[in-house]
Structures are given as C-alpha cells and as structure tokens.
Design a protein around this motif. Sequence first.
Motif, PDB file in Angstrom:
ATOM      1  N   ALA A 143       0.820  -1.216   0.000  1.00  0.00           N
ATOM      2  CA  ALA A 143       0.000   0.000   0.000  1.00  0.00           C
ATOM      3  C   ALA A 143       0.856   1.269   0.000  1.00  0.00           C
ATOM      4  O   ALA A 143       0.403   2.324  -0.462  1.00  0.00           O
ATOM      5  CB  ALA A 143      -0.937   0.002   1.205  1.00  0.00           C
ATOM      6  N   VAL A 144       2.081   1.189   0.512  1.00  0.00           N
ATOM      7  CA  VAL A 144       2.936   2.374   0.571  1.00  0.00           C
ATOM      8  C   VAL A 144       4.194   2.192  -0.287  1.00  0.00           C
ATOM      9  O   VAL A 144       5.187   2.882  -0.086  1.00  0.00           O
ATOM     10  CB  VAL A 144       3.342   2.695   2.028  1.00  0.00           C
ATOM     11  CG1 VAL A 144       2.117   3.092   2.836  1.00  0.00           C
ATOM     12  CG2 VAL A 144       4.039   1.507   2.678  1.00  0.00           C
ATOM     13  N   CYS A 145       4.140   1.278  -1.243  1.00  0.00           N
ATOM     14  CA  CYS A 145       5.313   1.007  -2.070  1.00  0.00           C
ATOM     15  C   CYS A 145       5.667   2.219  -2.938  1.00  0.00           C
ATOM     16  O   CYS A 145       4.806   2.754  -3.650  1.00  0.00           O
ATOM     17  CB  CYS A 145       5.043  -0.206  -2.965  1.00  0.00           C
ATOM     18  SG  CYS A 145       6.462  -0.659  -3.993  1.00  0.00           S
ATOM     19  N   PRO A 146       6.934   2.668  -2.907  1.00  0.00           N
ATOM     20  CA  PRO A 146       7.327   3.835  -3.705  1.00  0.00           C
ATOM     21  C   PRO A 146       7.597   3.498  -5.169  1.00  0.00           C
ATOM     22  O   PRO A 146       7.810   4.400  -5.983  1.00  0.00           O
ATOM     23  CB  PRO A 146       8.612   4.311  -3.016  1.00  0.00           C
ATOM     24  CG  PRO A 146       9.206   3.047  -2.466  1.00  0.00           C
ATOM     25  CD  PRO A 146       8.035   2.213  -2.030  1.00  0.00           C
ATOM     26  N   ASP A 168      14.375  -1.645  -5.762  1.00  0.00           N
ATOM     27  CA  ASP A 168      13.991  -3.029  -5.989  1.00  0.00           C
ATOM     28  C   ASP A 168      12.585  -3.163  -6.537  1.00  0.00           C
ATOM     29  O   ASP A 168      12.250  -4.153  -7.202  1.00  0.00           O
ATOM     30  CB  ASP A 168      14.081  -3.824  -4.672  1.00  0.00           C
ATOM     31  CG  ASP A 168      15.515  -4.104  -4.266  1.00  0.00           C
ATOM     32  OD1 ASP A 168      16.400  -3.993  -5.134  1.00  0.00           O
ATOM     33  OD2 ASP A 168      15.754  -4.433  -3.092  1.00  0.00           O
ATOM     34  N   CYS A 169      11.734  -2.170  -6.234  1.00  0.00           N
ATOM     35  CA  CYS A 169      10.334  -2.244  -6.640  1.00  0.00           C
ATOM     36  C   CYS A 169      10.032  -1.436  -7.903  1.00  0.00           C
ATOM     37  O   CYS A 169       8.870  -1.150  -8.205  1.00  0.00           O
ATOM     38  CB  CYS A 169       9.440  -1.760  -5.500  1.00  0.00           C
ATOM     39  SG  CYS A 169       9.524  -2.787  -4.023  1.00  0.00           S
ATOM     40  N   ALA A 170      11.063  -1.070  -8.634  1.00  0.00           N
ATOM     41  CA  ALA A 170      10.857  -0.241  -9.830  1.00  0.00           C
ATOM     42  C   ALA A 170       9.946  -0.928 -10.848  1.00  0.00           C
ATOM     43  O   ALA A 170       9.187  -0.271 -11.560  1.00  0.00           O
ATOM     44  CB  ALA A 170      12.197   0.102 -10.471  1.00  0.00           C
ATOM     45  N   GLY A 171      10.026  -2.240 -10.922  1.00  0.00           N
ATOM     46  CA  GLY A 171       9.188  -2.975 -11.873  1.00  0.00           C
ATOM     47  C   GLY A 171       7.889  -3.460 -11.274  1.00  0.00           C
ATOM     48  O   GLY A 171       7.170  -4.252 -11.880  1.00  0.00           O
ATOM     49  N   GLY A 172       7.561  -3.006 -10.080  1.00  0.00           N
ATOM     50  CA  GLY A 172       6.366  -3.467  -9.370  1.00  0.00           C
ATOM     51  C   GLY A 172       6.749  -3.886  -7.954  1.00  0.00           C
ATOM     52  O   GLY A 172       7.900  -4.244  -7.690  1.00  0.00           O
ATOM     53  N   HIS A 173       5.797  -3.838  -7.059  1.00  0.00           N
ATOM     54  CA  HIS A 173       6.077  -4.136  -5.651  1.00  0.00           C
ATOM     55  C   HIS A 173       6.634  -5.545  -5.478  1.00  0.00           C
ATOM     56  O   HIS A 173       6.110  -6.518  -6.011  1.00  0.00           O
ATOM     57  CB  HIS A 173       4.807  -3.992  -4.816  1.00  0.00           C
ATOM     58  CG  HIS A 173       5.017  -4.347  -3.373  1.00  0.00           C
ATOM     59  ND1 HIS A 173       5.874  -3.637  -2.560  1.00  0.00           N
ATOM     60  CD2 HIS A 173       4.507  -5.353  -2.607  1.00  0.00           C
ATOM     61  CE1 HIS A 173       5.863  -4.185  -1.352  1.00  0.00           C
ATOM     62  NE2 HIS A 173       5.057  -5.225  -1.348  1.00  0.00           N
ATOM     63  N   ARG A 174       7.726  -5.631  -4.719  1.00  0.00           N
ATOM     64  CA  ARG A 174       8.339  -6.921  -4.403  1.00  0.00           C
ATOM     65  C   ARG A 174       8.214  -7.182  -2.912  1.00  0.00           C
ATOM     66  O   ARG A 174       8.597  -6.348  -2.093  1.00  0.00           O
ATOM     67  CB  ARG A 174       9.809  -6.941  -4.826  1.00  0.00           C
ATOM     68  CG  ARG A 174      10.009  -6.765  -6.330  1.00  0.00           C
ATOM     69  CD  ARG A 174      11.483  -6.837  -6.681  1.00  0.00           C
ATOM     70  NE  ARG A 174      11.996  -8.203  -6.510  1.00  0.00           N
ATOM     71  CZ  ARG A 174      13.295  -8.499  -6.374  1.00  0.00           C
ATOM     72  NH1 ARG A 174      14.197  -7.529  -6.350  1.00  0.00           N
ATOM     73  NH2 ARG A 174      13.688  -9.740  -6.254  1.00  0.00           N
ATOM     74  N   LYS A 175       7.693  -8.353  -2.567  1.00  0.00           N
ATOM     75  CA  LYS A 175       7.492  -8.711  -1.168  1.00  0.00           C
ATOM     76  C   LYS A 175       8.795  -9.228  -0.568  1.00  0.00           C
ATOM     77  O   LYS A 175       9.800  -9.419  -1.251  1.00  0.00           O
ATOM     78  CB  LYS A 175       6.379  -9.756  -1.069  1.00  0.00           C
ATOM     79  CG  LYS A 175       5.044  -9.256  -1.619  1.00  0.00           C
ATOM     80  CD  LYS A 175       3.961 -10.313  -1.505  1.00  0.00           C
ATOM     81  CE  LYS A 175       2.639  -9.786  -2.052  1.00  0.00           C
ATOM     82  NZ  LYS A 175       1.562 -10.809  -1.971  1.00  0.00           N
ATOM     83  N   TRP A 176       8.749  -9.477   0.736  1.00  0.00           N
ATOM     84  CA  TRP A 176       9.966  -9.857   1.459  1.00  0.00           C
ATOM     85  C   TRP A 176      10.597 -11.135   0.897  1.00  0.00           C
ATOM     86  O   TRP A 176      11.813 -11.239   0.818  1.00  0.00           O
ATOM     87  CB  TRP A 176       9.697  -9.989   2.949  1.00  0.00           C
ATOM     88  CG  TRP A 176       8.590 -10.941   3.311  1.00  0.00           C
ATOM     89  CD1 TRP A 176       7.308 -10.615   3.613  1.00  0.00           C
ATOM     90  CD2 TRP A 176       8.675 -12.368   3.403  1.00  0.00           C
ATOM     91  NE1 TRP A 176       6.582 -11.750   3.877  1.00  0.00           N
ATOM     92  CE2 TRP A 176       7.399 -12.841   3.767  1.00  0.00           C
ATOM     93  CE3 TRP A 176       9.706 -13.283   3.213  1.00  0.00           C
ATOM     94  CZ2 TRP A 176       7.114 -14.196   3.940  1.00  0.00           C
ATOM     95  CZ3 TRP A 176       9.437 -14.645   3.381  1.00  0.00           C
ATOM     96  CH2 TRP A 176       8.149 -15.087   3.748  1.00  0.00           C
TER      97      TRP A 176
END
Length: 301
Positions: free
Chosen positions: A39-42, A46-54
């Motif tokens: 919900a707060v992913c910038p 690492d998340c440039a291509g989409g949110h990545r989980k732990w």
Amino acid sequence: MTHHPPSALLSAALRVAERGCYVFPLRPADKRPALHGEAVCPLIGDCAGGHRKWEDRATIDPDRIRRAWADRPFNIGIATGPSGLLVIDLDMPKRNSSTDTPSGVTTFGALCERAGQPVPTTYRTRTASGGHHLYFTTPPGARLGNSAGRLGKLIDTRAHGGYVVAAGSFTATGPYTVTNPTPPTPLPEWLYALLAPRQASRALTAVAASPRASRYAAAALSAETATVRTAPTGQRDCTLLSAARALGRFIAWGDLDRSVVEEALQEAGESAGLSARQCTSTVRSGLNWSIARNSPQARTA
C-alpha cells in the motif's frame, strides 16, 4: 533489554547468508518484516518494476546485506523457500495453557518414537520463547508450503511462503541461539510423506513410479498411524480420516495393499480411543475418497 549494535546483527546476517540462506531485515527486537507494504510502495529501487514482497527481496548478496543493516539493528529473517529449506518449529505452550499441555519438542519426540524413527540430528536453534527450530533441506523439485499443527499440536513448519527468525536475532523475551551447528540435513522421507500435498502431484507421482516408492509408502504408513495414535481428544476421528485420505493414494498407485492399510489404521484408531465401528467407517470413507481421486483414471481424466 539488551541492545545489539547494527554491526553485531550485520555480522550475523552475513554468516547466515554465507550458508546459502536468503535473508531480509526484520524490525529491531521484533519478528515482523521491516520492509514496506504494498500500500505504501514507492515503486523505486527493488520495486521499480512493481512491488516486491519480502520473499522476493531476500538475498545472499553481501553488498546488499551490508547496505540494509548498515544503520539499524534489524533482526534477521530467513526466507525458507528461496533457501531450499523446511524448518520445523517446535513451540512452547502459552502461559495461560493447561499445565499438562506438552511442548512441541515433547510432541515431536513422541511422533518420532511412534513412527519408529530417531529425532533427526540437524541444524537447530533455540527461539526467544524457549522453543526450537529444526532446519532441513528439501528434496530436489519438491515445493512444500507452510503448515500449522499438521505434525502435531504446537508443531508448525515453514517452507515456501514462510520465514523464520535467524540465530543472532533477539526480542524482548530473549535471543535466538544455535544449539546444534551441524549443517541442515535432508528432510527425512517419513516426514516428507506427512507434509507433501494431500492431492496427487507430479512430484509424488514420480516418487510412486520409482524403485524407492515402497520406502516412501512404508514411511508414510508408519508416520500416519503414529499421528493417529497420538491424536488429542476431540481430534481423533478427523485425524484418522486425514490419515486414511493420505494413505489412499499409495493404494491407488499400487504401493500398499488396502488390507494392510485398513488393519494398521484400525489398530491405530482403536489405540487412540475410538470405537471399532467408528474406526471402520472412517477408514473406509477416507480410503474410498482418496483412491477415487488418485487412481490412474482420475489423473488422466
């Protein structure tokens, strides 16, 4: 509470990664992941291509680990799936539990004894609450998930989709420490048979077609009957039904004779305190259900 400097936890994280375990930061003195949520992913880095989980961001790269642990004393999470591990979590009873509630360590020891197997010797840690984590490597190609109570009360497992807190971490209740430093050993076949998905899978089908099938079948029969014998009051019938469904696939594949399975489960159910009539009905129902779904015709339909 003892405060550990970032350098101590950084060193511990690097040691864990050197063993091939994929790590990620947990909140200081806590067991929860320190990474941001979706919900707060910038959507940068690492998340440039989409949110990545732990689990996706866990790493063995020492440079990334040094950057992550440079400034704060993050605890250390091990992503068990990417690390090729299955960890058995033997927990302690809650403080408000009955005084005669056995710990996960005790229940697991009883399970091993009933199955005619020794308690496995492998990499082992003590948790902050006094429980134990037993680390195992998973069979090649196997994809085991997490489980809660499948092996017994206060026994959980962590594999794909799960994580454990690594030794060197600490919480308000205490540290996580290594009690047996030997490298993780392969998951015993009898435990794999208990934890594999109940439905037929390509991995289990391949096992059943191999010369090793009889060993898996025998181990599964031993383990499932042991679980039935030690089932707690109120869970005996459903445990017997689950065991029958698990073993029915070996009958369908031709690895076990139905009469052998029926006799073994009948004896185990009666030993647990169920009536002979109830055992017969439950075993028949569970085996029929499983055989119908695991027969060659069902798999090719």
